[in-house]
Design a protein around this motif. Structure first.
Motif, PDB file in Angstrom:
ATOM      1  N   GLU A  68       0.830  -1.203   0.000  1.00  0.00           N
ATOM      2  CA  GLU A  68       0.000   0.000   0.000  1.00  0.00           C
ATOM      3  C   GLU A  68       0.867   1.257   0.000  1.00  0.00           C
ATOM      4  OE1 GLU A  68      -4.091   1.009   2.204  1.00  0.00           O
ATOM      5  OE2 GLU A  68      -2.387   0.851   3.592  1.00  0.00           O
ATOM      6  N   ARG A  69       1.958   1.225   0.770  1.00  0.00           N
ATOM      7  CA  ARG A  69       2.853   2.380   0.837  1.00  0.00           C
ATOM      8  C   ARG A  69       3.544   2.626  -0.511  1.00  0.00           C
ATOM      9  NH1 ARG A  69       5.654   4.338   5.319  1.00  0.00           N
ATOM     10  NH2 ARG A  69       3.962   3.362   6.509  1.00  0.00           N
ATOM     11  N   LEU A  70       3.942   1.558  -1.176  1.00  0.00           N
ATOM     12  CA  LEU A  70       4.585   1.722  -2.476  1.00  0.00           C
ATOM     13  C   LEU A  70       3.621   2.310  -3.505  1.00  0.00           C
ATOM     14  CD1 LEU A  70       6.833  -1.464  -2.848  1.00  0.00           C
ATOM     15  CD2 LEU A  70       7.500   0.856  -2.214  1.00  0.00           C
ATOM     16  N   ALA A  71       2.347   1.948  -3.399  1.00  0.00           N
ATOM     17  CA  ALA A  71       1.354   2.538  -4.286  1.00  0.00           C
ATOM     18  C   ALA A  71       1.256   4.048  -4.069  1.00  0.00           C
ATOM     19  CB  ALA A  71      -0.005   1.879  -4.066  1.00  0.00           C
ATOM     20  N   GLU A  72       1.535   4.485  -2.858  1.00  0.00           N
ATOM     21  CA  GLU A  72       1.470   5.909  -2.525  1.00  0.00           C
ATOM     22  C   GLU A  72       2.704   6.670  -3.007  1.00  0.00           C
ATOM     23  OE1 GLU A  72       1.105   5.923   1.677  1.00  0.00           O
ATOM     24  OE2 GLU A  72      -0.957   5.187   1.709  1.00  0.00           O
ATOM     25  N   ILE A  73       3.875   6.048  -2.956  1.00  0.00           N
ATOM     26  CA  ILE A  73       5.112   6.796  -3.197  1.00  0.00           C
ATOM     27  C   ILE A  73       5.729   6.574  -4.567  1.00  0.00           C
ATOM     28  CG2 ILE A  73       5.629   6.792  -0.720  1.00  0.00           C
ATOM     29  CD1 ILE A  73       7.841   4.737  -1.315  1.00  0.00           C
ATOM     30  N   THR A  74       5.314   5.545  -5.294  1.00  0.00           N
ATOM     31  CA  THR A  74       5.854   5.347  -6.637  1.00  0.00           C
ATOM     32  C   THR A  74       5.167   6.297  -7.604  1.00  0.00           C
ATOM     33  OG1 THR A  74       4.326   3.473  -6.874  1.00  0.00           O
ATOM     34  CG2 THR A  74       6.635   2.964  -6.355  1.00  0.00           C
ATOM     35  N   PRO A  75       5.796   6.568  -8.743  1.00  0.00           N
ATOM     36  CA  PRO A  75       5.253   7.569  -9.668  1.00  0.00           C
ATOM     37  C   PRO A  75       3.903   7.170 -10.276  1.00  0.00           C
ATOM     38  CG  PRO A  75       7.565   7.105 -10.136  1.00  0.00           C
ATOM     39  CD  PRO A  75       7.109   6.071  -9.166  1.00  0.00           C
ATOM     40  N   GLY A  76       3.127   8.163 -10.631  1.00  0.00           N
ATOM     41  CA  GLY A  76       1.928   7.975 -11.429  1.00  0.00           C
ATOM     42  C   GLY A  76       0.941   6.970 -10.886  1.00  0.00           C
ATOM     43  N   ASP A  77       0.467   6.087 -11.767  1.00  0.00           N
ATOM     44  CA  ASP A  77      -0.583   5.136 -11.408  1.00  0.00           C
ATOM     45  C   ASP A  77      -0.042   3.748 -11.087  1.00  0.00           C
ATOM     46  OD1 ASP A  77       0.224   4.413 -13.927  1.00  0.00           O
ATOM     47  OD2 ASP A  77      -1.800   4.177 -14.754  1.00  0.00           O
ATOM     48  N   LEU A  78       1.228   3.645 -10.727  1.00  0.00           N
ATOM     49  CA  LEU A  78       1.766   2.345 -10.311  1.00  0.00           C
ATOM     50  C   LEU A  78       1.093   1.943  -9.003  1.00  0.00           C
ATOM     51  CD1 LEU A  78       5.568   2.845 -11.110  1.00  0.00           C
ATOM     52  CD2 LEU A  78       3.708   2.109 -12.602  1.00  0.00           C
ATOM     53  N   ARG A  79       0.478   0.771  -8.968  1.00  0.00           N
ATOM     54  CA  ARG A  79      -0.394   0.433  -7.844  1.00  0.00           C
ATOM     55  C   ARG A  79      -0.138  -0.927  -7.197  1.00  0.00           C
ATOM     56  NH1 ARG A  79      -0.895   4.852  -7.679  1.00  0.00           N
ATOM     57  NH2 ARG A  79      -2.703   6.239  -7.826  1.00  0.00           N
ATOM     58  N   LYS A  80       0.376  -1.890  -7.949  1.00  0.00           N
ATOM     59  CA  LYS A  80       0.517  -3.242  -7.409  1.00  0.00           C
ATOM     60  C   LYS A  80       1.971  -3.692  -7.489  1.00  0.00           C
ATOM     61  CE  LYS A  80      -4.186  -4.922  -8.192  1.00  0.00           C
ATOM     62  NZ  LYS A  80      -5.006  -6.057  -8.681  1.00  0.00           N
ATOM     63  N   SER A  81       2.434  -4.336  -6.423  1.00  0.00           N
ATOM     64  CA  SER A  81       3.840  -4.758  -6.332  1.00  0.00           C
ATOM     65  C   SER A  81       3.962  -6.259  -6.159  1.00  0.00           C
ATOM     66  CB  SER A  81       4.533  -4.063  -5.151  1.00  0.00           C
ATOM     67  OG  SER A  81       4.593  -2.663  -5.330  1.00  0.00           O
ATOM     68  N   PHE A  82       5.040  -6.791  -6.685  1.00  0.00           N
ATOM     69  CA  PHE A  82       5.432  -8.167  -6.407  1.00  0.00           C
ATOM     70  C   PHE A  82       6.749  -8.103  -5.645  1.00  0.00           C
ATOM     71  CE2 PHE A  82       7.469 -12.184  -6.845  1.00  0.00           C
ATOM     72  CZ  PHE A  82       6.437 -13.124  -6.889  1.00  0.00           C
ATOM     73  N   PHE A  83       6.839  -8.856  -4.542  1.00  0.00           N
ATOM     74  CA  PHE A  83       8.028  -8.811  -3.696  1.00  0.00           C
ATOM     75  C   PHE A  83       8.885 -10.051  -3.896  1.00  0.00           C
ATOM     76  CE2 PHE A  83       4.879  -6.158  -1.523  1.00  0.00           C
ATOM     77  CZ  PHE A  83       5.593  -4.967  -1.472  1.00  0.00           C
ATOM     78  N   CYS A  84      10.187  -9.828  -3.960  1.00  0.00           N
ATOM     79  CA  CYS A  84      11.152 -10.898  -4.153  1.00  0.00           C
ATOM     80  C   CYS A  84      12.331 -10.656  -3.220  1.00  0.00           C
ATOM     81  CB  CYS A  84      11.577 -10.971  -5.616  1.00  0.00           C
ATOM     82  SG  CYS A  84      12.044  -9.369  -6.328  1.00  0.00           S
ATOM     83  N   ASN A  85      13.510 -11.150  -3.560  1.00  0.00           N
ATOM     84  CA  ASN A  85      14.641 -11.077  -2.640  1.00  0.00           C
ATOM     85  C   ASN A  85      15.765 -10.149  -3.088  1.00  0.00           C
ATOM     86  OD1 ASN A  85      13.854 -13.480  -0.788  1.00  0.00           O
ATOM     87  ND2 ASN A  85      13.769 -14.343  -2.843  1.00  0.00           N
ATOM     88  N   SER A  86      15.749  -9.724  -4.341  1.00  0.00           N
ATOM     89  CA  SER A  86      16.894  -8.982  -4.852  1.00  0.00           C
ATOM     90  C   SER A  86      16.509  -8.189  -6.088  1.00  0.00           C
ATOM     91  CB  SER A  86      18.025  -9.953  -5.219  1.00  0.00           C
ATOM     92  OG  SER A  86      17.637 -10.745  -6.345  1.00  0.00           O
ATOM     93  N   GLY A  87      17.433  -7.328  -6.521  1.00  0.00           N
ATOM     94  CA  GLY A  87      17.218  -6.566  -7.728  1.00  0.00           C
ATOM     95  C   GLY A  87      17.198  -7.442  -8.965  1.00  0.00           C
ATOM     96  N   THR A  88      18.065  -8.431  -8.995  1.00  0.00           N
ATOM     97  CA  THR A  88      18.084  -9.366 -10.116  1.00  0.00           C
ATOM     98  C   THR A  88      16.728 -10.022 -10.299  1.00  0.00           C
ATOM     99  OG1 THR A  88      20.447  -9.838  -9.901  1.00  0.00           O
ATOM    100  CG2 THR A  88      19.092 -11.523 -10.933  1.00  0.00           C
ATOM    101  N   GLU A  89      16.145 -10.510  -9.212  1.00  0.00           N
ATOM    102  CA  GLU A  89      14.836 -11.159  -9.295  1.00  0.00           C
ATOM    103  C   GLU A  89      13.758 -10.168  -9.702  1.00  0.00           C
ATOM    104  OE1 GLU A  89      13.778 -13.699  -5.928  1.00  0.00           O
ATOM    105  OE2 GLU A  89      15.879 -13.662  -5.355  1.00  0.00           O
ATOM    106  N   ALA A  90      13.875  -8.929  -9.238  1.00  0.00           N
ATOM    107  CA  ALA A  90      12.893  -7.917  -9.606  1.00  0.00           C
ATOM    108  C   ALA A  90      12.916  -7.677 -11.110  1.00  0.00           C
ATOM    109  CB  ALA A  90      13.169  -6.620  -8.851  1.00  0.00           C
ATOM    110  N   VAL A  91      14.100  -7.595 -11.680  1.00  0.00           N
ATOM    111  CA  VAL A  91      14.223  -7.364 -13.119  1.00  0.00           C
ATOM    112  C   VAL A  91      13.659  -8.547 -13.902  1.00  0.00           C
ATOM    113  CG1 VAL A  91      15.879  -7.116 -15.008  1.00  0.00           C
ATOM    114  CG2 VAL A  91      16.153  -5.766 -12.929  1.00  0.00           C
TER     115      VAL A  91
END
Length: 437
Positions: A96-119
């Motif tokens: 919910e916090r990331l939906a508030e602070i990320t730019p524009g209409d970005l609203r849903k996040s997937f959580f992982c363990n690292s930047g590599t996995e995020a990419v």
């Protein structure tokens, strides 16, 4: 096996690493017993000013009190449940916090363990949403070291002996003004049109995503010109592709704004993040609009440890700390640092260029008597960078070296750094260049 307890020491730690830890990057080689704020201490009581932050991770400072307390409190309630099987409060609140602070209409996040996995997760999502497969990344970029993300990384040095598994990846030229053979040191937004040419000549025009770093970290702290990122987004959308902005290294206040893409007024379709997200606890994420995110169906992507409750609690505290003056400090100290490093550039022939944003700054060291591979700038001097780094370490300063040519001194300290500490690091760098160049 002996039951003798051998007390820890610098030499003991190095010996254990040599014998039992697979090969690691040893250029800094400072055994760390404890760390606090902007300093680290070895087992012999030597203190070092850390202007590298564990590769741009401890943005709120080493062992930030609020972050540590948040993690400790969460340990008393819940350590693990697999956040994609059993919902838990820290993950829900962080999303919910990331939906508030990320730019524009970005609203849903997937959580992982690292930047590599995020990419890698972001690429999967882009493919699922668009129905396309090809990806365009940049030369000299860095997006991780697992086989999928390594395919995106535009540097053969990281790929030697490996076989990336994503085959549909094409690379375009980066906005590296200092070494751009066409622009001769003055890249503009028009340089983004090289991505258009690459799509037209090296792909089947079935592009799912264009992936870029808003500031290229491992590539040498390369900042794009005004309008470049906006043009990249236009090109991606013209071809039915998504723009993925990799904020793993540049995000969480590093550049003096919460997100580096904020400097360019561009809202990505997917934003990847890690490193500074939880002040040192392992966590990564990618965030998208609801429309794009909902392309994922149950089972399309999963992570056993992703969104760990303890790391998520630390991330919530990290965001609070950053927004309570730390990002503003990065902006203020970064402006001062830019001026000081520009002065080094004007005074030393061995400093080819100083560049960056906020507390993500680079000093490119060169051999002024030789011409570089692009023919438009002096030759990179990796040997000088290595010797400068070693001298700095002898003087109690931990500073990273990076860049495609391994010749860029990297200022990426904790964002809590004070002016006096930053000045001592700049003065030490100045002395090291005077002595070694």
């Amino acid at each position: 096996m002996s039951n003798e307890v051998i007390p820890p020491s610098n030499d003991r730690l190095r010996s254990q690493y040599d014998e039992h830890v697979m090969p690691i990057w040893k250029e800094l080689d400072v055994p760390v017993k404890r760390a606090s704020g902007c300093t680290v201490e070895d087992f012999e009581g030597n203190e070092y000013l850390d202007v590298f932050s564990g590769i741009a991770v401890t943005n709120t400072g080493h062992r930030n009190e609020a972050v540590v307390e948040a993690a400790k409190d969460q340990l008393d309630d819940l350590v693990h449940s697999c956040s994609y099987v059993h919902p838990n409060r820290p993950v829900a609140e962080l999303a919910e916090r990331l939906a508030e602070i990320t730019p524009g209409d970005l609203r849903k996040s997937f959580f992982c363990n690292s930047g590599t996995e995020a990419v890698e997760g972001a690429i999967k999502l882009a493919r699922k949403y668009t129905g396309s497969t090809e990806v365009v990344a940049l030369e000299k970029s860095f997006h991780g070291r697992t086989l999928g993300s390594l395919a995106l990384t535009g540097n053969a040095a990281y790929k030697d002996g490996m076989a990336p598994t994503i085959n549909d990846v094409t690379h375009a030229e980066p906005p590296y003004s200092y070494r751009c053979p066409r622009c001769e040191g003055d890249c503009t937004a028009d340089c983004a049109d090289h991505i258009e040419r690459v799509i037209g000549t090296h792909t089947s025009d079935d592009v799912a995503a264009v992936v870029v770093e808003p500031v290229m970290g491992e590539g040498g702290i390369i900042v794009p010109p005004e309008g470049w990122l906006e043009r990249v987004k236009e090109i991606a959308h013209d071809h039915g592709a998504l723009l993925i902005v990799d904020e793993v290294q540049a995000g969480y206040g590093r550049t003096g704004e919460l997100w580096a893409s904020d400097h360019f007024d561009v809202v990505p379709d997917i934003l990847t993040q890690a490193k500074g997200i939880a002040s040192g606890l392992p966590l990564g994420a990618f965030t998208a609009s609801a429309e794009v995110a909902d392309a994922f169906e149950s089972g399309d992507h999963l992570s056993t440890f992703g969104g760990n409750p303890v790391a998520s609690a630390a991330a919530l505290a990290t965001i609070d700390e950053l927004r309570d003056g730390i990002v503003a400090n990065a902006r203020e100290q970064g402006a001062w640092l830019s001026d000081r490093l520009a002065d080094l550039e004007s005074r030393f022939d061995a400093v080819g260029e100083a560049r960056g944003l906020g507390l993500m700054q680079g000093v490119e060291l060169v051999d002024p008597d030789a011409t570089g591979p692009e023919g438009v700038a002096p030759a990179p001097d990796a040997d000088l960078a290595k010797s400068v780094s070693e001298r700095l370490r002898e003087e109690g300063i931990v500073m990273g070296v990076g860049g495609y040519y391994k010749n860029v001194m990297r200022f990426q300290p904790p964002l809590t750094i004070e002016r006096e500490q930053l000045e001592s690091a700049v003065e030490a760098l100045e002395t090291a260049i005077e002595v070694e160049a």
